[in-house]
Design a protein around this motif. Sequence first.
Motif, PDB file in Angstrom:
ATOM      1  N   ASN A   5       0.694  -1.258  -0.020  1.00  0.00           N
ATOM      2  CA  ASN A   5      -0.173  -0.055   0.066  1.00  0.00           C
ATOM      3  C   ASN A   5       0.975   1.379  -0.116  1.00  0.00           C
ATOM      4  OD1 ASN A   5      -2.587  -1.324  -0.255  1.00  0.00           O
ATOM      5  ND2 ASN A   5      -3.211  -0.126   1.623  1.00  0.00           N
ATOM      6  N   ILE A   6       1.853   1.447  -0.705  1.00  0.00           N
ATOM      7  CA  ILE A   6       2.877   2.359  -0.881  1.00  0.00           C
ATOM      8  C   ILE A   6       3.103   2.840  -2.425  1.00  0.00           C
ATOM      9  CG2 ILE A   6       5.046   3.190  -0.259  1.00  0.00           C
ATOM     10  CD1 ILE A   6       5.253   1.480   1.883  1.00  0.00           C
ATOM     11  N   VAL A   7       3.131   4.310  -2.474  1.00  0.00           N
ATOM     12  CA  VAL A   7       3.417   4.618  -3.780  1.00  0.00           C
ATOM     13  C   VAL A   7       4.896   5.522  -3.671  1.00  0.00           C
ATOM     14  CG1 VAL A   7       2.792   6.344  -5.762  1.00  0.00           C
ATOM     15  CG2 VAL A   7       1.028   4.927  -4.554  1.00  0.00           C
ATOM     16  N   TYR A   8       5.710   5.442  -4.643  1.00  0.00           N
ATOM     17  CA  TYR A   8       7.015   6.300  -4.415  1.00  0.00           C
ATOM     18  C   TYR A   8       7.030   7.062  -5.580  1.00  0.00           C
ATOM     19  CZ  TYR A   8       7.973   1.929  -1.485  1.00  0.00           C
ATOM     20  OH  TYR A   8       7.920   0.790  -0.399  1.00  0.00           O
ATOM     21  N   LEU A   9       7.895   8.192  -5.304  1.00  0.00           N
ATOM     22  CA  LEU A   9       8.515   9.065  -6.254  1.00  0.00           C
ATOM     23  C   LEU A   9      10.122   9.035  -6.071  1.00  0.00           C
ATOM     24  CD1 LEU A   9       7.680  10.860  -8.646  1.00  0.00           C
ATOM     25  CD2 LEU A   9       7.694  12.850  -6.948  1.00  0.00           C
ATOM     26  N   GLN A  10      10.669   8.668  -7.065  1.00  0.00           N
ATOM     27  CA  GLN A  10      12.204   8.554  -6.940  1.00  0.00           C
ATOM     28  C   GLN A  10      12.611   9.802  -7.969  1.00  0.00           C
ATOM     29  OE1 GLN A  10      14.627   6.777  -5.400  1.00  0.00           O
ATOM     30  NE2 GLN A  10      16.070   8.270  -6.228  1.00  0.00           N
ATOM     31  N   MET A  11      13.267  10.776  -7.222  1.00  0.00           N
ATOM     32  CA  MET A  11      13.733  12.132  -8.096  1.00  0.00           C
ATOM     33  C   MET A  11      15.255  12.184  -7.956  1.00  0.00           C
ATOM     34  SD  MET A  11      10.681  14.664  -6.279  1.00  0.00           S
ATOM     35  CE  MET A  11      11.654  14.701  -4.597  1.00  0.00           C
ATOM     36  N   ASN A  12      15.756  12.201  -9.323  1.00  0.00           N
ATOM     37  CA  ASN A  12      17.210  12.272  -9.378  1.00  0.00           C
ATOM     38  C   ASN A  12      17.584  13.556 -10.067  1.00  0.00           C
ATOM     39  OD1 ASN A  12      17.454   9.509  -8.219  1.00  0.00           O
ATOM     40  ND2 ASN A  12      17.109   8.668 -10.349  1.00  0.00           N
TER      41      ASN A  12
END
Length: 127
Positions: A77-84
């Motif tokens: 139940n998790i959403v991620y946003l990887q920001m590089n």
Amino acid sequence: QVQLEESGGGLVQAGGSLRLSCAASGNMLYLYNMAWFRQAPGKEREFVATILWSGGSTSYADSVKGRFTISRDNAKNIVYLQMNSLKPEATAVYFCAASAPTTTLNLTTQDGDFHSWGQGTQVTVSS
């Protein structure tokens, strides 16, 4: 209705990376298309990225394409946003959002199509 809580924001130097998380409760995440929006001081909220309920499709704002990645773990139940490769113009409060329950195969980038919102997490990128 699903409740959302963002985490992972902070202060980072230009060129650095951060990973934001959005934890959902109250319902199963796989029912919802999910998105990240952001709002910088003095500006309107803008779309960043979205992901289909199944994880099978994503869409990004042109300003982040190739540097940001949205993903989801429906089992957790998790959403991620990887920001590089972060730039100072990425400084904003980042919000996680969920659509109404859906089985659509179409993505939307309009904030009016998202019905549940988190409180936001601050991201500050120094130059």
